[in-house]
Design a protein around this motif. Structure first.
Motif, PDB file in Angstrom:
ATOM      1  N   HIS A 442       0.839  -1.209   0.000  1.00  0.00           N
ATOM      2  CA  HIS A 442       0.000   0.000   0.000  1.00  0.00           C
ATOM      3  C   HIS A 442       0.873   1.258   0.000  1.00  0.00           C
ATOM      4  CE1 HIS A 442      -3.509   2.491   1.390  1.00  0.00           C
ATOM      5  NE2 HIS A 442      -2.502   3.248   1.787  1.00  0.00           N
ATOM      6  N   GLU A 443       1.786   1.322   0.955  1.00  0.00           N
ATOM      7  CA  GLU A 443       2.632   2.519   1.067  1.00  0.00           C
ATOM      8  C   GLU A 443       3.549   2.643  -0.151  1.00  0.00           C
ATOM      9  OE1 GLU A 443       1.633   4.524   3.081  1.00  0.00           O
ATOM     10  OE2 GLU A 443       0.552   3.254   4.492  1.00  0.00           O
ATOM     11  N   HIS A 446       1.861   4.524  -2.872  1.00  0.00           N
ATOM     12  CA  HIS A 446       2.006   5.980  -2.742  1.00  0.00           C
ATOM     13  C   HIS A 446       3.369   6.423  -3.277  1.00  0.00           C
ATOM     14  CE1 HIS A 446      -1.612   6.797  -0.491  1.00  0.00           C
ATOM     15  NE2 HIS A 446      -1.278   5.986   0.500  1.00  0.00           N
ATOM     16  N   GLU A 472      -5.797   7.818  -2.155  1.00  0.00           N
ATOM     17  CA  GLU A 472      -5.661   6.446  -1.660  1.00  0.00           C
ATOM     18  C   GLU A 472      -6.070   5.398  -2.693  1.00  0.00           C
ATOM     19  OE1 GLU A 472      -4.148   5.630   1.052  1.00  0.00           O
ATOM     20  OE2 GLU A 472      -3.972   7.608   1.977  1.00  0.00           O
ATOM     21  N   SER A 475      -2.719   3.583  -4.015  1.00  0.00           N
ATOM     22  CA  SER A 475      -2.128   2.778  -2.947  1.00  0.00           C
ATOM     23  C   SER A 475      -2.983   1.536  -2.665  1.00  0.00           C
ATOM     24  CB  SER A 475      -1.967   3.611  -1.680  1.00  0.00           C
ATOM     25  OG  SER A 475      -3.182   4.235  -1.343  1.00  0.00           O
ATOM     26  N   TYR A 583     -10.393   7.090   2.207  1.00  0.00           N
ATOM     27  CA  TYR A 583      -9.997   5.692   2.024  1.00  0.00           C
ATOM     28  C   TYR A 583     -11.090   4.893   1.328  1.00  0.00           C
ATOM     29  CZ  TYR A 583      -5.901   6.389   4.896  1.00  0.00           C
ATOM     30  OH  TYR A 583      -4.697   6.822   5.360  1.00  0.00           O
TER      31      TYR A 583
HETATM   32 ZN   LIG Z   1      -2.423   5.342   2.129  1.00  0.00          ZN
END
Ligand SMILES: [Zn+2]
Length: 653
Positions: A442-443, A446, A472, A475, A583
């Motif tokens: 996920h990170e 980004h 988001e 990610s 999110y």
């Molecule tokens: Zn995030």
């Protein structure tokens, strides 16, 4: 060159000098007589703004990650000084008038968007107010930044935990966890609320009392010290937007997002909550039925059984017993170096990127790694991985911009500050929790967005200025590669046995993810509702803790434990303010972004991946998010793919 090993004094001094230089430049620019053009005004202004943003980004990294408390403090002060520079700049009416006088007749679309966003940002900061009110909004904005940092610092410096009477209290935990948590001389074991302790205990700890105590500590992080900080923050934000003529802060926060209005957000959250009705009941019944096998007289789930906790104890049990997925066994296949190199290989195959260790810059801590990123032999940026918890370090997981990156102005750099790896073992020997692998991806999503988009012309068209309720989506989409059987099979190997993760185990893992999913999404709906609600209310006479309880009980449908003070550590209330719904909104988009890959039958289809990078990631904030998505999908995104995902496999197999 960026340096990460400055003493507090050096950081203070260099930072003050650099900000002073930029302040001088800005004054000179403001005094420059017209006519103002893109070349003689916008270009130099952009340089100044990027420099200050990068001073703030570097200082922010030092604040969040430096091992030395003094340097962290200096980083925080410098980051606040950079924020103050921006707060002052945004209400500079001389600059504002000059920018608005520029003839954009022959300008390219990116420049037009950059100017539009700059003008809107200045308007929203109060540049059109009279002088006394401009002074007031700047003061409030500065105070808000200080309070937001204090809120974060209180969470980061929390040192809570529980003491367990010997290994028996840790029944069920994996052997590598036990070997890194040996009893002290008094026979007792200390377990902290930091993630590498918290997550395994909540998922595997057979002793419900230990889980109960640890969850209680975790939901009291930064209590009570953050309550007055939050009160101030809410009051100041409310006053700030009233001066600007907005009804409340939520209205203000949502205005420049994809949703545009709080009403749209509220309806969206209701829609998801309704969708979750049936699957959340299934989750509850399944988890409770499993609990009753251990405790026949149990009539309900407790918070520490996994109701409030995604991937909690009974969901883990069901995955083990009904799907044959033992996530402790999964750890064996997930040594950190294999996961990291797997990510790098994936990026090579999908986007043609190469990651090479960067060793010439001294870093802020020995456990931090740095990589130069290249495409077709051309450097495109640098990244840093800081993944081991430390006292005083940012204790969640996030990508931090370290340098903005603009064409002709240096390459983008980003840092992942996460807490996946053990403090007790060297990173190269640490096995990862599967859920942490998903977060890592996920990170990393980004980071990719930052690295690929950081080559545009204007600060205001970089990724940081795309609508935040889209931020988001890349990610959350990237998480899917951590769930993709073909991708996992490539890197998930047990170094002790040489065995690759069995393909049927991956298939069962994927299927088992429906267990507890509705609860996890419901928790997001609750937090998003709270975030919107708390910034929609008049802070006069508002009791945030009471509101937290009300919204919790409405959304979760169960009583809130008065022993908890979860609001004190809900860090998103500062940076995300009213827009935690981001999110969920982005998840809806991410589910649809996945459909072209699904149509190809492969997440690793190179042509689709490259088109995705080109249409969605690389443009950063130079186009409206809805258009980025439309260009990739060939149509507007819809709710359908998300709805299918929420309902998929939600009944027992
Ligand atoms: Zn995030």
């Amino acid at each position: 060159m960026l340096t990460f090993t400055l003493s507090a004094e050096e950081l203070r001094q260099q930072g003050a000098e650099s900000l002073f230089v930029e302040q001088q430049r800005l004054s000179e620019l403001a005094a420059r007589p017209g006519p103002h053009t893109v070349e003689n005004f916008l270009g130099p202004l952009n340089q100044i703004l990027v420099s200050v943003r990068d001073i703030g980004a570097h200082a922010g990294l030092m604040f969040q990650a430096h091992p030395n408390a003094e340097t962290r403090q200096a980083g925080r002060e410098l980051s606040e000084a950079a924020d103050r520079f921006f707060n002052e700049f945004r209400v500079n009416e001389t600059i504002f008038r000059a920018v608005r006088s520029i003839d954009l007749g022959g300008a390219d679309p990116e420049t037009v968007v950059g100017v539009e966003k700059l003008v809107r940002d200045m308007r929203r900061a109060g540049v059109e107010l009279d002088l006394p009110r401009r002074k007031q909004v700047v003061e409030l904005a500065n105070q808000i930044d200080r309070d937001a940092n204090e809120f974060a610092a209180n969470i980061a410096s929390a040192d809570r935990g529980v003491v367990v009477d010997g290994p028996d209290g840790l029944r069920g935990l994996p052997p590598d966890f036990l070997s890194s948590h040996r009893p002290g001389a008094d026979g007792k074991i200390r377990i902290s609320t930091k993630y590498p302790d918290l997550f395994p205990v909540m998922a595997y700890g057979a002793d419900a009392e230990v889980r109960r105590r640890l969850l209680r500590e975790f939901l009291n992080v930064a209590f009570p010290e953050n309550l007055p900080v939050l009160d101030r923050l809410l009051a100041d934000r409310s006053e700030f937007v009233h001066l600007l003529g907005y009804p409340d802060y939520a209205y203000y926060a949502v205005e420049d997002k994809m949703t545009g209005r709080p009403r749209v957000v509220a309806e969206f959250l209701d829609r998801i909550a309704k969708l979750l009705d049936a699957p959340a009941r299934v989750d509850r019944d399944r988890l409770l039925a499993r609990k009753q096998k251990d405790h026949p007289d149990a009539i309900d789930l407790e918070d520490w059984d996994g109701r409030l906790w995604p991937g909690g104890y009974y969901a883990t049990k069901i995955r083990e017993e009904e799907y044959g997925v033992d996530t402790r066994r999964l750890r064996a296949y997930l040594p950190y170096p294999a996961v990291r190199n797997g990510l790098f290989d994936l990026c090579r195959d999908l986007f043609g990127l190469e990651f090479r260790p960067h060793t010439s810059t001294p870093l802020w801590h020995p456990s931090v790694e740095a990589y130069d990123v290249e495409r077709d032999g051309v450097p495109i940026g640098r990244c840093y991985f800081d993944l081991v918890p430390r006292s005083g370090k940012f204790n969640h997981a996030a990508q931090f911009d370290v340098r903005t990156g603009l064409s002709g102005n240096g390459l983008p750099q980003g840092a992942l500050l996460c807490n996946f790896l053990s403090e007790q073992a060297p990173p190269e020997e640490t096995r990862m929790e599967y859920r942490d692998v998903v977060t890592f991806f996920h990170e990393f999503g980004h980071l990719l967005h930052h690295l690929l988009s950081g080559h545009g012309r204007w600060l205001y068209t970089t990724m940081g200025f795309v609508e935040w309720d889209f931020i988001e989506a890349p990610s959350q989409l990237f998480e899917e590669w951590a769930r993709d059987p073909a991708t996992l099979a490539r890197f998930a190997k047990d170094p002790d046995t040489g065995e690759t993760i069995p393909s049927d185990l991956i298939a069962r893992l994927k299927k088992s993810e429906a267990v507890g999913r509705a609860f996890a999404v419901l928790r997001q709906v609750f937090l998003a509702s709270l975030s919107l609600e708390i910034y929609s209310r008049d802070p006069n006479g508002l009791d945030p803790s009471r509101l937290f309880q009300e919204v919790y009980e409405k959304r979760m449908g169960v009583p809130y434990n008065p022993d908890y003070h979860w609001i004190a550590s809900f860090g998103h209330l500062t940076g995300y303010s009213a827009i935690y719904y981001t999110y969920l909104w982005s998840a809806v988009i991410a589910r649809d972004l996945l459909t072209p890959f699904e149509a190809k039958g492969s997440l690793t289809d190179r042509a689709t991946a490259e088109r995705y990078a080109r249409e969605v990631l690389t443009p950063g904030g130079s186009r409206p998010a809805a258009e980025l998505v439309r260009r990739f999908l060939g149509r507007d995104y819809t709710f359908d793919a998300y709805q299918r995902w929420v309902l998929a496999d939600s009944t027992p197999s």
